[in-house]
Design a protein around this motif. Structure first.
Motif, PDB file in Angstrom:
ATOM      1  N   LEU A 117       6.274   1.965   7.754  1.00  7.06           N
ATOM      2  CA  LEU A 117       7.433   2.057   6.894  1.00  7.06           C
ATOM      3  C   LEU A 117       6.554   3.413   6.520  1.00  7.06           C
ATOM      4  O   LEU A 117       7.456   4.642   6.040  1.00  7.06           O
ATOM      5  CB  LEU A 117       7.611   1.687   5.470  1.00  7.06           C
ATOM      6  CG  LEU A 117       8.308  -0.132   5.595  1.00  7.06           C
ATOM      7  CD1 LEU A 117       7.942  -1.141   4.712  1.00  7.06           C
ATOM      8  CD2 LEU A 117       9.533   0.349   6.474  1.00  7.06           C
ATOM      9  N   LEU A 118       5.015   3.830   6.395  1.00  9.41           N
ATOM     10  CA  LEU A 118       5.063   4.760   6.022  1.00  9.41           C
ATOM     11  C   LEU A 118       5.193   6.228   6.955  1.00  9.41           C
ATOM     12  O   LEU A 118       5.102   7.057   6.479  1.00  9.41           O
ATOM     13  CB  LEU A 118       3.551   4.872   5.008  1.00  9.41           C
ATOM     14  CG  LEU A 118       3.186   4.067   4.055  1.00  9.41           C
ATOM     15  CD1 LEU A 118       2.153   4.314   3.279  1.00  9.41           C
ATOM     16  CD2 LEU A 118       3.522   4.728   2.829  1.00  9.41           C
ATOM     17  N   SER A 152      -2.597   9.076   2.007  1.00 14.85           N
ATOM     18  CA  SER A 152      -2.894   9.386   1.159  1.00 14.85           C
ATOM     19  C   SER A 152      -1.599   9.926   0.498  1.00 14.85           C
ATOM     20  O   SER A 152      -0.285  10.143   0.487  1.00 14.85           O
ATOM     21  CB  SER A 152      -3.472  11.195   0.850  1.00 14.85           C
ATOM     22  OG  SER A 152      -1.875  11.573   2.150  1.00 14.85           O
ATOM     23  N   GLU A 153      -2.767  10.298  -1.127  1.00 13.29           N
ATOM     24  CA  GLU A 153      -1.380  10.462  -2.171  1.00 13.29           C
ATOM     25  C   GLU A 153      -0.932  11.753  -2.047  1.00 13.29           C
ATOM     26  O   GLU A 153      -1.297  12.935  -2.143  1.00 13.29           O
ATOM     27  CB  GLU A 153      -2.303  10.384  -3.715  1.00 13.29           C
ATOM     28  CG  GLU A 153      -1.436  10.351  -4.673  1.00 13.29           C
ATOM     29  CD  GLU A 153      -1.642  10.539  -6.190  1.00 13.29           C
ATOM     30  OE1 GLU A 153      -1.894  11.046  -6.951  1.00 13.29           O
ATOM     31  OE2 GLU A 153      -2.884   9.437  -6.157  1.00 13.29           O
ATOM     32  N   ASP A 180       2.338   8.777   1.818  1.00 15.31           N
ATOM     33  CA  ASP A 180       2.064   9.583   2.875  1.00 15.31           C
ATOM     34  C   ASP A 180       0.906   9.346   4.044  1.00 15.31           C
ATOM     35  O   ASP A 180       0.063   9.136   3.521  1.00 15.31           O
ATOM     36  CB  ASP A 180       2.046  11.067   3.316  1.00 15.31           C
ATOM     37  CG  ASP A 180       2.960  11.141   4.299  1.00 15.31           C
ATOM     38  OD1 ASP A 180       3.745  10.438   4.924  1.00 15.31           O
ATOM     39  OD2 ASP A 180       3.131  12.619   4.593  1.00 15.31           O
ATOM     40  N   LEU A 181       1.433   9.075   4.874  1.00 17.44           N
ATOM     41  CA  LEU A 181       0.397   8.141   6.299  1.00 17.44           C
ATOM     42  C   LEU A 181      -0.496   9.520   6.898  1.00 17.44           C
ATOM     43  O   LEU A 181       0.282  10.775   6.824  1.00 17.44           O
ATOM     44  CB  LEU A 181       1.559   7.873   7.497  1.00 17.44           C
ATOM     45  CG  LEU A 181       0.921   7.137   8.757  1.00 17.44           C
ATOM     46  CD1 LEU A 181       0.137   5.430   8.036  1.00 17.44           C
ATOM     47  CD2 LEU A 181       2.087   6.570   9.952  1.00 17.44           C
ATOM     48  N   TYR A 190       0.275  -3.600  -3.151  1.00 14.18           N
ATOM     49  CA  TYR A 190      -0.770  -2.691  -3.585  1.00 14.18           C
ATOM     50  C   TYR A 190      -2.293  -2.835  -3.813  1.00 14.18           C
ATOM     51  O   TYR A 190      -2.209  -1.817  -3.238  1.00 14.18           O
ATOM     52  CB  TYR A 190      -0.623  -2.671  -5.058  1.00 14.18           C
ATOM     53  CG  TYR A 190       0.725  -2.308  -5.621  1.00 14.18           C
ATOM     54  CD1 TYR A 190       1.151  -1.735  -6.791  1.00 14.18           C
ATOM     55  CD2 TYR A 190       2.268  -3.161  -5.711  1.00 14.18           C
ATOM     56  CE1 TYR A 190       2.046  -0.165  -7.166  1.00 14.18           C
ATOM     57  CE2 TYR A 190       3.339  -2.854  -6.151  1.00 14.18           C
ATOM     58  CZ  TYR A 190       3.287  -0.862  -7.091  1.00 14.18           C
ATOM     59  OH  TYR A 190       4.385  -0.662  -7.875  1.00 14.18           O
ATOM     60  N   ASP A 191      -2.795  -4.067  -3.297  1.00 13.70           N
ATOM     61  CA  ASP A 191      -3.919  -4.459  -2.292  1.00 13.70           C
ATOM     62  C   ASP A 191      -3.657  -3.124  -1.201  1.00 13.70           C
ATOM     63  O   ASP A 191      -5.037  -2.711  -0.878  1.00 13.70           O
ATOM     64  CB  ASP A 191      -4.927  -5.522  -2.330  1.00 13.70           C
ATOM     65  CG  ASP A 191      -4.701  -5.858  -4.196  1.00 13.70           C
ATOM     66  OD1 ASP A 191      -4.456  -5.271  -5.112  1.00 13.70           O
ATOM     67  OD2 ASP A 191      -4.807  -7.253  -4.331  1.00 13.70           O
ATOM     68  N   ILE A 192      -3.440  -4.011  -0.620  1.00 15.08           N
ATOM     69  CA  ILE A 192      -3.163  -3.137   0.984  1.00 15.08           C
ATOM     70  C   ILE A 192      -2.740  -1.704   0.611  1.00 15.08           C
ATOM     71  O   ILE A 192      -3.848  -0.904   1.241  1.00 15.08           O
ATOM     72  CB  ILE A 192      -2.619  -3.756   2.198  1.00 15.08           C
ATOM     73  CG1 ILE A 192      -2.727  -5.262   1.904  1.00 15.08           C
ATOM     74  CG2 ILE A 192      -2.244  -3.291   3.146  1.00 15.08           C
ATOM     75  CD1 ILE A 192      -1.607  -6.063   2.430  1.00 15.08           C
ATOM     76  N   VAL A 193      -2.057  -1.045  -0.088  1.00  9.14           N
ATOM     77  CA  VAL A 193      -2.076   0.241   0.033  1.00  9.14           C
ATOM     78  C   VAL A 193      -3.532   1.205  -0.385  1.00  9.14           C
ATOM     79  O   VAL A 193      -3.479   1.869   0.100  1.00  9.14           O
ATOM     80  CB  VAL A 193      -0.779   0.602  -1.191  1.00  9.14           C
ATOM     81  CG1 VAL A 193      -0.883   2.548  -1.410  1.00  9.14           C
ATOM     82  CG2 VAL A 193       0.495   0.860   0.003  1.00  9.14           C
TER      83      VAL A 193
END
Length: 191
Positions: free
Chosen positions: A17-18, A62-63, A79-80, A49-52
């Motif tokens: 998805l990212l 990265s943010e 973003d990837l 949320y844990d996986i991200v």
């Protein structure tokens, strides 16, 4: 915890998805649920949320921004990264090339179908076929709606695969039911 989170099968879906666009974890969750009931059944808000968080710790995402709307909590958009894209490609290539034997609860139950007796097996399989047929019809409608909303087919190809598996299971059940009813699949004498 990060290593365990990185082993979660949802890592692939989240990285995918990212790849499409940067988003915050809640958007990831919403997209997964909207696109596929099969993925939606396996996810919770906490797991996403844990996986991200684990993906960020691994350097795979990265943010890129933080947004706040009204009184809502601040949302971090991810973003990837190049490393994340490489990991996505590595995992995809491996999983597509190497079929795995998957042991499902249904497979385990079918192994002992004989315990139901012919009539019980017919009843149970007929009920499963009815329910699976209803679910498959609903999944076909959902897929058509998602495609009509403009989601590219390639982004929901897993839903097509899942429908193919469900249709194959229905065909198998129909064949087994015919064999039971026709006496081709016989039950041994019970002592």
């Amino acid at each position: 915890m990060p290593r365990r989170a990185l082993d979660n099968p949802l890592v692939l879906a989240i990285l995918g998805l990212l790849l499409e666009r940067p988003m915050h974890p809640y958007e990831v969750l919403a997209d997964l649920r909207r696109r596929s009931e099969y993925q939606a059944a396996a996810i919770t808000r906490g797991s996403v949320y844990d996986i991200v968080s684990a993906l960020a710790a691994a350097g795979w995402v990265s943010e890129v921004a933080r947004h706040r709307a009204g009184n809502r909590p601040e949302r971090t958009v991810y973003d990837l990264t190049a490393a994340g894209r490489a990991e996505l490609v590595r995992r995809l290539d491996d999983q597509i090339r190497h079929p795995q034997r998957e042991f499902t609860p249904f497979l385990g139950a079918v192994a002992y179908l004989g315990a139901l007796g012919p009539d019980g097996a017919v009843d149970a399989l007929t009920e499963r076929a009815r329910r699976l047929g209803e679910r498959t019809a609903a999944d076909e409608r959902r897929l058509a709606e998602v495609l009509a909303d403009g989601v590219p087919r390639l982004y929901v190809i897993e839903a097509e695969y899942a429908l193919g598996v469900a249709r194959a299971e229905l065909a198998w059940i129909d064949a087994v039911l015919a064999d039971i009813r026709g006496g081709v699949l016989a039950w041994p004498e019970v002592k």
